[in-house]
Design a protein around this motif. Structure first.
Motif, short mmCIF file in Angstrom:
data_model
loop_
_atom_site.label_atom_id
_atom_site.label_comp_id
_atom_site.label_asym_id
_atom_site.label_seq_id
_atom_site.Cartn_x
_atom_site.Cartn_y
_atom_site.Cartn_z
N ALA A 1 3.11 -4.68 4.17
CA ALA A 1 1.81 -4.38 5.28
C ALA A 1 2.41 -5.14 6.41
O ALA A 1 2.37 -3.73 7.16
CB ALA A 1 0.86 -5.88 5.58
N THR B 1 4.79 -1.60 7.67
CA THR B 1 4.77 -0.22 7.53
C THR B 1 4.07 0.16 8.41
O THR B 1 3.23 0.76 8.81
CB THR B 1 3.83 -0.02 5.62
OG1 THR B 1 3.28 -1.23 5.45
CG2 THR B 1 4.05 0.79 4.85
N SER C 1 0.57 -1.62 7.91
CA SER C 1 -0.76 -1.44 7.24
C SER C 1 -1.63 -2.55 7.35
O SER C 1 -0.43 -4.09 7.61
CB SER C 1 -1.12 -0.50 5.96
OG SER C 1 -1.76 -0.80 5.74
N ALA D 1 -1.94 -4.40 2.63
CA ALA D 1 -1.57 -3.70 1.22
C ALA D 1 -2.01 -4.80 -0.10
O ALA D 1 -1.56 -6.09 0.32
CB ALA D 1 -0.11 -3.83 1.83
N THR E 1 -0.13 5.22 6.48
CA THR E 1 -0.90 4.89 7.70
C THR E 1 -1.72 5.52 8.29
O THR E 1 -2.23 5.13 9.26
CB THR E 1 -0.08 3.61 8.40
OG1 THR E 1 0.28 4.97 9.29
CG2 THR E 1 0.54 2.70 7.44
N LEU F 1 -2.34 1.22 0.87
CA LEU F 1 -2.57 0.96 2.09
C LEU F 1 -4.14 1.19 2.96
O LEU F 1 -4.55 2.21 2.32
CB LEU F 1 -1.57 1.12 3.37
CG LEU F 1 -0.01 1.72 2.28
CD1 LEU F 1 1.08 1.88 2.95
CD2 LEU F 1 0.27 -0.07 2.26
#
Ligand code: PLP
Length: 380
Positions: free
Chosen positions: A58, A61, A63, A66, A202, A226
């Motif tokens: 997470a 990325t 995001s 995750a 994302t 995600l």
């Protein structure tokens, strides 16, 4: 004729042995973390590495959430379920992709609707989508996108970032918003790739990663969903048998899936993720070398689209003709340097031969010309 290319690839990997298209590299704490799960006995569905892998991914990325699952196909299946793709629905996707994208659509009882790709991204073309929808779709009284003929609901749009090169996300998001399509990104190949500074996977309501053995980093087999917090919570619930937490009772409030990633695999993932930035750098260096090598030749290397930073998961070239493609494939594979053509178009597969489709000129053109070259992380 391709002798200099074969020599060039051998120089990169410094070997006279067989060179695979993409082999995993374990240069970090893989052994240590995997052994730790064995020593702890927590190798299966419970364990701290799954939580850690999800949190680390997470953060990497960007995001909000995750959720780790057992492979990328399962992640796609769950993503489509969470987008409420159901029996009889249509999901827009590209014909030039790995079969998993379309398998997941079929698992939901839905069908793919194929629109063409762009030649510069190799991914779903926002203009091709817009033109298909303007000619064949409408928004009904409930705000759903439907085909004019047959009144079939088009629920979602599932583009794939081919070989790590992002699709034209701004334009695609705009088309999806106007036509009420839920955007889900198949980012299985694009971990470490960015569009305008933001990580792929994302941008849509949900994004999907894969950690199969041939991807930029691996957990043996694995995948990730995600999403935002709410959908992430649902994803966790659905992929862990839909059990209501309780000290000892077994109550499951819907039909769930056993799609969780074992702790053993998550440990490998944690160790691989620590090296991901170095893997991306290595692959970008190799890509620059391929690009320089092909300068002035009749083979055109595939380069990252504008405003993007690609992970160059797989390097590729576009041949001048199908005949040249075949000659390249034969010469390299005969010499023990593995190369592969791009996938057979999904529209040629028995399962999807009768699916709805727009014109596919670019996909057909690319299918006949693209060859992937060895792209594994370089030796140190
Ligand atoms: C690898 C891949 C997947 C997921 O594959 P799994 O082997 O199930 O992890 C999905 N879509 C694309 C485009 C892929 O390349």
């Amino acid at each position: 004729m391709f002798d200099s290319l074969i020599r060039f690839v051998r120089d990169q990997y410094r070997t006279n042995e067989f060179i695979p298209l993409h082999a995993p590299v374990f240069r970090g704490r893989e052994r240590q973390l995997v052994l730790d799960t064995i020593d702890s006995t927590f190798v299966s569905s419970v364990g701290a590495y799954v939580d850690r892998f999800e949190k680390d991914m997470a953060v990497f990325t960007g995001s909000p959430r995750a959720v780790a699952v057992m492979n990328g196909t399962a992640a796609l299946h769950v993503a489509l379920k969470l987008a409420e793709v159901g029996a009889g629905d249509l999901v827009v996707t590209q014909p030039l992709t790995f079969v998993a994208t379309c398998n997941a659509i079929a698992y939901c009882g839905a069908e793919p609707l194929f629109v063409d790709v762009d030649r510069h991204t190799l991914g779903l073309s926002p203009t091709a989508l817009e033109s298909w929808l303007s000619a064949h779709a409408l928004i009904d009284d409930h705000g759903d996108c439907r085909t004019r003929v047959g009144h079939r609901r088009i629920r979602a749009c599932l583009p794939m970032h081919t070989f790590g090169h992002p699709v034209e996300l701004d334009a695609l998001i705009d088309v999806c918003e106007r036509w009420k399509l839920v955007l889900i990104e198949d980012a299985a190949e694009s971990l470490g790739s960015y569009y305008k500074g933001r990580h792929t996977g994302t941008f849509g309501r949900i994004g999907v990663l894969s950690f199969n053995g041939n991807k930029i980093m691996t957990t043996g087999g694995g995948g990730m969903v995600l999403s935002d917090e709410d959908i992430g919570k649902r994803a966790k619930h659905l992929t862990t048998t839909a059990k209501i937490p309780h000290p000892y009772e077994f109550f499951h409030d819907e039909v769930g899936y056993n799609y969780r990633l074992p702790n053993l695999n998550a440990a490998l993932g944690c160790a691989q993720l620590e090296q991901l930035p170095a893997f991306v750098e290595s692959k970008r260096t190799l890509a620059q070398r391929y690009i320089a090598f092909f300068q002035g030749s009749d083979l055109q290397p595939i380069v990252e689209p504008q405003h993007c930073r690609s992970n160059y998961w797989l390097n590729g070239v576009i041949c001048e003709s199908p005949a040249q493609r075949d000659a390249l494939l034969n010469a390299t594979n005969d010499a023990g340097v593995m190369t592969r053509p791009i996938w057979t178009l999904m529209t040629r597969l028995p399962a999807h031969a009768r699916a709805l489709s727009g014109p596919l000129d670019n996909a057909l053109w690319l299918e006949a010309r693209v060859v992937n070259l060895p792209s594994g992380v370089l030796p140190v």
